[in-house]
Design a protein around this motif. Sequence first.
Motif, PDB file in Angstrom:
ATOM      1  N   SER A   4       0.983  -1.276  -0.058  1.00  0.00           N
ATOM      2  CA  SER A   4       0.063  -0.047   0.001  1.00  0.00           C
ATOM      3  C   SER A   4       0.779   1.406   0.119  1.00  0.00           C
ATOM      4  CB  SER A   4      -0.805  -0.115   1.092  1.00  0.00           C
ATOM      5  OG  SER A   4      -1.566   1.371   1.366  1.00  0.00           O
ATOM      6  N   THR A   5       0.485   2.383  -0.534  1.00  0.00           N
ATOM      7  CA  THR A   5       1.206   3.482  -0.710  1.00  0.00           C
ATOM      8  C   THR A   5       0.357   4.683   0.278  1.00  0.00           C
ATOM      9  OG1 THR A   5      -0.115   4.132  -2.617  1.00  0.00           O
ATOM     10  CG2 THR A   5       2.137   3.237  -3.162  1.00  0.00           C
ATOM     11  N   TYR A   6      -0.471   3.956   0.992  1.00  0.00           N
ATOM     12  CA  TYR A   6      -1.007   4.899   1.999  1.00  0.00           C
ATOM     13  C   TYR A   6      -0.281   5.599   2.982  1.00  0.00           C
ATOM     14  CZ  TYR A   6      -3.426   5.789   6.499  1.00  0.00           C
ATOM     15  OH  TYR A   6      -4.079   6.844   7.607  1.00  0.00           O
ATOM     16  N   HIS A   7      -0.737   6.980   3.233  1.00  0.00           N
ATOM     17  CA  HIS A   7      -0.039   7.849   4.099  1.00  0.00           C
ATOM     18  C   HIS A   7      -0.971   8.323   5.304  1.00  0.00           C
ATOM     19  CE1 HIS A   7       3.542   8.013   1.515  1.00  0.00           C
ATOM     20  NE2 HIS A   7       2.828   8.123   0.466  1.00  0.00           N
ATOM     21  N   MET A  10      -3.675  11.068   5.154  1.00  0.00           N
ATOM     22  CA  MET A  10      -4.933  10.871   4.483  1.00  0.00           C
ATOM     23  C   MET A  10      -6.172  10.660   5.192  1.00  0.00           C
ATOM     24  SD  MET A  10      -3.496   8.236   1.512  1.00  0.00           S
ATOM     25  CE  MET A  10      -4.959   7.960   0.865  1.00  0.00           C
ATOM     26  N   ASP A  34      -6.659   4.756   2.419  1.00  0.00           N
ATOM     27  CA  ASP A  34      -6.251   4.262   0.955  1.00  0.00           C
ATOM     28  C   ASP A  34      -7.430   3.523   0.230  1.00  0.00           C
ATOM     29  OD1 ASP A  34      -5.469   3.182  -1.405  1.00  0.00           O
ATOM     30  OD2 ASP A  34      -3.476   2.365  -0.467  1.00  0.00           O
ATOM     31  N   ARG A  36      -7.813   1.676  -2.257  1.00  0.00           N
ATOM     32  CA  ARG A  36      -7.385   0.613  -2.849  1.00  0.00           C
ATOM     33  C   ARG A  36      -7.166  -0.671  -1.756  1.00  0.00           C
ATOM     34  NH1 ARG A  36      -2.185   2.893  -5.641  1.00  0.00           N
ATOM     35  NH2 ARG A  36      -2.363   3.971  -3.785  1.00  0.00           N
ATOM     36  N   ALA A  37      -7.154  -0.125  -0.491  1.00  0.00           N
ATOM     37  CA  ALA A  37      -6.755  -1.029   0.418  1.00  0.00           C
ATOM     38  C   ALA A  37      -8.044  -1.807   0.861  1.00  0.00           C
ATOM     39  CB  ALA A  37      -6.204  -0.358   1.817  1.00  0.00           C
ATOM     40  N   GLY A  64      -3.386   1.796   7.784  1.00  0.00           N
ATOM     41  CA  GLY A  64      -3.286   1.270   6.535  1.00  0.00           C
ATOM     42  C   GLY A  64      -4.524   0.758   5.957  1.00  0.00           C
ATOM     43  N   GLN A  66      -8.694   0.871   4.607  1.00  0.00           N
ATOM     44  CA  GLN A  66      -9.826   1.544   4.154  1.00  0.00           C
ATOM     45  C   GLN A  66     -10.874   1.710   5.282  1.00  0.00           C
ATOM     46  OE1 GLN A  66     -12.616   2.569   0.246  1.00  0.00           O
ATOM     47  NE2 GLN A  66     -11.144   0.744   0.357  1.00  0.00           N
TER      48      GLN A  66
END
Length: 301
Positions: A4-7, A10, A34, A36-37, A64, A66
């Motif tokens: 995951s590119t989650y920060h 967000m 995220d 996409r998670a 991380g 959603q």
Amino acid sequence: MRVSTYHPEMTSAPEQFLTDGHGGVRIVADRLGDPRARAVVFLHGGGQTRRSWGRAAAAVAHRGWQAVTVDMRGHGESDWSPDGDYRVSSFAADVREILDRLPPRPVLVGASLGGITSMLLAGELARGIAAAVVLVDIVPDMDPSGAERIHAFMADRMVDGFGSLDEVADMIAEFNPHRPRPADLDGLRNNLRRRGERWYWHWDPQFIDGSAANPPIEVTDTERLHSAVEAILADGVPVLLVRGQVSDLVSRERADAFVARFPQIAFVDVEGAGHMVAGDRNDLFADAVLDFLARSEIARP
């Protein structure tokens, strides 16, 4: 597994999205984290709104996942059912429409009515749809006296409303004496609608006053709900029961009986929490959910 590119930043501003639920009833939800998670979908109890999960959703998104919080039909900003359809199966059909917009096999976290909705959805109406299920202070065989107390609280002042937010805070403090009365009352606005000079609960009166054409009668069918839980476990889906230690809806005896019947179910008793577990002890509740997901090795795709 995709990384995951989650920060964490967000989590600061939720994204609202709308879905047409069963029968065209508009359902409002918020998303944090995220998109996409894998999602953790939070379903509130009767008389509550998606705002009930705010801090828990933020904690989950920060790790991380959603986090998706849903206003059930007849509650919050979602539409009231024009034909009084408040069957649990209809709540479940609404949630399924939400899940169709998310990555496959989310985690369902349901409190009270939301937990019963999760049981029927994952264990009967759409088996295999969930990667894990968290039941928040709800079992099929709930304490009828506790249910009556909650019903009486919801019905009180339903017609007359409140003259001020202080009146609302006083009533909640009397119902939940273990929870400190908030100094800042602005948060109460999330559960209320203002009409003229008075405040009213943010849900359809038909849901509680017995006038709905199709009430949520499934909540009384304990064998059907037990069968749904049995099916969830038979499908290999991990289940966690989170109980508020001073809950009057799920006594310790009823929780123990539920776990004895289904020993695969993980169980956490949250100290200092009543029926509104996430609101009473958000820190312990969020940790319990995240620890359960880690132990269950539920991946965030």
